[in-house]
Scaffold this active site. Structure first.
Site, short mmCIF file in Angstrom:
data_model
loop_
_atom_site.label_atom_id
_atom_site.label_comp_id
_atom_site.label_asym_id
_atom_site.label_seq_id
_atom_site.Cartn_x
_atom_site.Cartn_y
_atom_site.Cartn_z
CB SER A 8 6.85 0.34 -9.83
OG SER A 8 6.59 -0.57 -8.71
CG HIS A 33 9.53 3.18 -7.29
ND1 HIS A 33 10.07 4.27 -6.73
CD2 HIS A 33 8.59 2.52 -6.75
CE1 HIS A 33 9.07 4.24 -5.62
NE2 HIS A 33 8.16 3.12 -5.71
CG ASP A 35 7.02 0.06 -4.77
OD1 ASP A 35 7.12 1.21 -3.86
OD2 ASP A 35 6.64 -0.22 -5.97
CG MET A 37 4.72 -2.79 -0.02
SD MET A 37 3.25 -3.06 -0.93
CE MET A 37 3.32 -1.94 -2.16
CG HIS A 66 7.81 3.76 -1.87
ND1 HIS A 66 6.64 3.94 -2.79
CD2 HIS A 66 7.52 4.42 -0.80
CE1 HIS A 66 5.93 4.31 -1.99
NE2 HIS A 66 6.18 4.60 -0.87
CG MET A 68 4.97 2.01 1.07
SD MET A 68 4.34 1.51 -0.35
CE MET A 68 5.81 0.86 -1.43
CG MET A 137 2.52 7.94 -1.59
SD MET A 137 3.20 6.74 -2.75
CE MET A 137 2.10 5.44 -3.35
N GLY A 142 0.13 0.65 -1.23
CA GLY A 142 -0.01 -0.91 -1.04
C GLY A 142 0.04 -1.74 -2.17
CG PHE A 143 -2.73 -3.21 -2.98
CD1 PHE A 143 -2.42 -4.61 -3.05
CD2 PHE A 143 -3.56 -2.55 -1.96
CE1 PHE A 143 -3.02 -5.38 -1.73
CE2 PHE A 143 -3.60 -3.21 -0.78
CZ PHE A 143 -3.52 -4.49 -0.65
CG ASP A 175 4.89 5.27 -6.23
OD1 ASP A 175 4.32 4.71 -7.38
OD2 ASP A 175 5.31 4.72 -5.48
N GLY A 177 -0.74 5.04 -10.39
CA GLY A 177 -1.59 5.11 -11.45
C GLY A 177 -0.98 6.09 -12.51
N GLY A 197 4.17 1.25 -12.58
CA GLY A 197 4.55 -0.17 -12.63
C GLY A 197 3.34 -0.85 -13.81
C1 DX5 Z 1 2.25 1.44 -4.42
C2 DX5 Z 1 3.56 1.49 -5.06
C3 DX5 Z 1 3.78 1.88 -6.48
C4 DX5 Z 1 3.16 0.91 -7.28
C5 DX5 Z 1 2.97 1.88 -8.59
O1 DX5 Z 1 1.97 1.39 -3.01
O2 DX5 Z 1 4.26 2.48 -4.07
O3 DX5 Z 1 4.98 2.00 -6.68
O4 DX5 Z 1 3.79 -0.19 -7.49
O5 DX5 Z 1 2.28 0.97 -9.33
P1 DX5 Z 1 1.13 1.56 -10.69
O6 DX5 Z 1 2.18 2.19 -11.46
O7 DX5 Z 1 0.65 0.12 -10.99
O8 DX5 Z 1 0.19 2.26 -10.11
ZN ZN Z 2 6.43 2.90 -4.64
#
Ligand code: DX5
Ligand code: ZN
Length: 224
Positions: A8, A33, A35, A37, A66, A68, A137, A142-143, A175, A177, A197
């Protein structure tokens, strides 16, 4: 199929974006990947077209985008033109999901639907045959850097059984953790694509971590 790793870019160093893109190019990673947002669908704003286009300029692997965002339909052609190979929209953001998936395919891009942690996989029963991938998910979007939600494993197992009946080629992406600790269990449940990520960019050797993630197998998981 061997599983895929999608680092990510959200966790990259934006002041050294080209360097981090080149790291992913030369690593064993399969996709980027990306993201997006909007600060409305999720309580955070990441980046938009200029940054995605900068990634695309150097990336030598497919961009897994992705979204969001609310109203993703308004931007599908623009994301396709900016170089997306896969576009993921959230189930929770699409009132006319069938139409949205058709629009993604018409733009010549693979279509994926993401489910928030509270959204049951069964809601995809009637759309599943149309999809190339489902993104489950494993954190609230979001983070980066959040903790993996264990119920994800159950959802992936149920989704895998549903796909076996109507769309056996469906990819299942996870996606949030994701790390070497939970990957064997996720593989055993049926996940094919692993977004990571923090686990990659927070490692002392991101390239080494990607290689380690590629080597993990479901057989290293035992639930006995
Ligand atoms: C969260 C994103 C993820 C995020 C994953 O909303 O969609 O792609 O970057 O990051 P980690 O792997 O650190 O949870
Ligand atoms: Zn993502």
């Amino acid at each position: 199929m061997t599983h895929l790793i999608a680092p990510s870019v959200l966790s990259a160093d934006f002041a050294n974006l080209q360097r981090d893109v080149e790291m992913i190019n030369s690593s064993e990673a399969d996709w980027f990947h990306v993201d997006i947002m909007d600060g409305v669908f999720v309580p955070n704003i990441s980046f938009g077209f200029p940054v995605m286009e900068a990634i695309k300029r150097y990336a030598k692997k497919p961009l897994d985008v992705h979204l969001m965002i609310v109203n993703p339909d308004h931007y599908i052609e623009q994301f396709a033109a900016a170089g997306a190979s896969i576009i993921t929209v959230h189930y929770e953001a699409c009132v006319h999901l069938n139409r949205t998936i058709q629009a993604i395919h018409q733009a010549g891009v693979k279509a994926c639907v993401a489910l928030n942690p509270h959204t049951p996989v069964e809601l995809l029963t009637d759309i599943l045959p149309m999809l190339d991938m489902v993104l489950v998910m494993s954190v609230n979007p979001g983070f980066g850097g959040q903790q993996f939600i264990p119920n994800t494993l159950l959802k992936i197992r149920r989704l895998k059984a549903m796909a076996a009946l109507v769309n056996p080629d469906l990819l299942i992406e996870v996606d949030g953790g994701v790390s070497v600790t939970n990957m064997p269990e996720l593989l055993a449940a049926g996940a094919d694509v692993f977004v990571a990520g923090n686990a990659i960019f927070g490692a002392s050797s991101p390239e080494g971590m990607i290689a380690e993630m590629k080597r993990i197998s479901a057989s290293s998981f035992s639930n006995i």
